[in-house]
Design a protein around this motif. Structure first.
Motif, PDB file in Angstrom:
ATOM      1  N   PRO A  29       0.820  -1.218   0.000  1.00  0.00           N
ATOM      2  CA  PRO A  29       0.000   0.000   0.000  1.00  0.00           C
ATOM      3  C   PRO A  29       0.854   1.269   0.000  1.00  0.00           C
ATOM      4  N   ASN A  30       0.356   2.274  -0.686  1.00  0.00           N
ATOM      5  CA  ASN A  30       0.972   3.606  -0.764  1.00  0.00           C
ATOM      6  C   ASN A  30       2.317   3.627  -1.486  1.00  0.00           C
ATOM      7  N   THR A  31       2.591   2.602  -2.268  1.00  0.00           N
ATOM      8  CA  THR A  31       3.808   2.581  -3.075  1.00  0.00           C
ATOM      9  C   THR A  31       3.524   3.291  -4.392  1.00  0.00           C
ATOM     10  N   PRO A  32       4.403   4.174  -4.823  1.00  0.00           N
ATOM     11  CA  PRO A  32       4.156   4.833  -6.111  1.00  0.00           C
ATOM     12  C   PRO A  32       4.227   3.821  -7.258  1.00  0.00           C
ATOM     13  N   GLU A  47      -5.820  -0.084  -8.852  1.00  0.00           N
ATOM     14  CA  GLU A  47      -4.386  -0.279  -8.575  1.00  0.00           C
ATOM     15  C   GLU A  47      -3.672  -0.890  -9.778  1.00  0.00           C
TER      16      GLU A  47
END
Length: 194
Positions: free
Chosen positions: A143-146, A184
């Motif tokens: 999660p929250n990885t570019p 995603e």
């Protein structure tokens, strides 16, 4: 009245543990079908164990000869669950699409075409849930990885196939990862949903 298992992972021990867990979740419902996404060991290593438990193997048509050879091999030194069960395997070949559910529970198996990972590659789609189940075509980042600087070719191909098949996907269940919104996948491929 029955269970459709997507994948028989790794080996006898892992697949038999999965089947036991399924039995605890759905008592009285036998595993009658196992969908194999492709023939790599981590997705097909337990197929013989699933057949030993009474499952029919649903796989892409080009994989059937491989599985026929694998099941024909005797296993005498250290017999696996299939060798001990004495069952005959049954295969259902998927050309482009196969509906394996029923009116109360539609389940579709579709061939993934044009990808670099496997020439005989399947995804499973649950239309009521708008859920796509796949292996190795897309593995979400934490999660929250570019998004990656360069999109993974397997993931780009999965988007192409979702759009080609006109699947109404809301969520993806990658068999190597967590359930994620389809957004995603699009973010990871730097594409915009149509």
């Amino acid at each position: 009245d029955r269970i459709v298992l997507v994948e028989a992972p790794l080996n006898d021990a892992r697949t038999l543990a999965v089947i036991e867990h399924v039995r605890a979740l759905a008592p009285g419902k036998p595993v009658r079908t196992v969908v194999n996404s492709h023939a790599h060991f981590d997705h097909a290593g337990g197929v013989r164990a699933a057949v030993a438990e009474g499952a029919t193997v649903v796989t892409q048509a080009d994989s059937v000869p491989y599985f026929e050879r694998a099941f024909a091999q005797p296993n005498r030194i250290r017999p696996d669950a299939f060798a001990r069960a004495g069952r005959k395997p049954a295969f259902v070949a998927v050309g482009e699409k196969l509906e394996i559910g029923d009116a109360s529970r539609p389940i579709e198996a579709h061939r993934i075409v044009g990808g670099p990972h496997s020439d005989s590659f399947l995804l499973v789609y649950l239309p009521r849930e708008r859920l796509l189940i796949e292996a190795d075509a897309f593995t979400p980042a934490p999660p929250n990885t570019p998004p990656p600087a360069v999109a993974n070719a397997n993931s780009v191909n999965l988007v192409d196939n979702i759009e080609r098949l006109k699947l109404g996907v809301d969520r993806i269940l990658p068999l190597h990862g967590r359930v994620v919104p389809v957004g995603e996948l699009y973010a990871a491929t730097q594409r915009t949903p149509r």
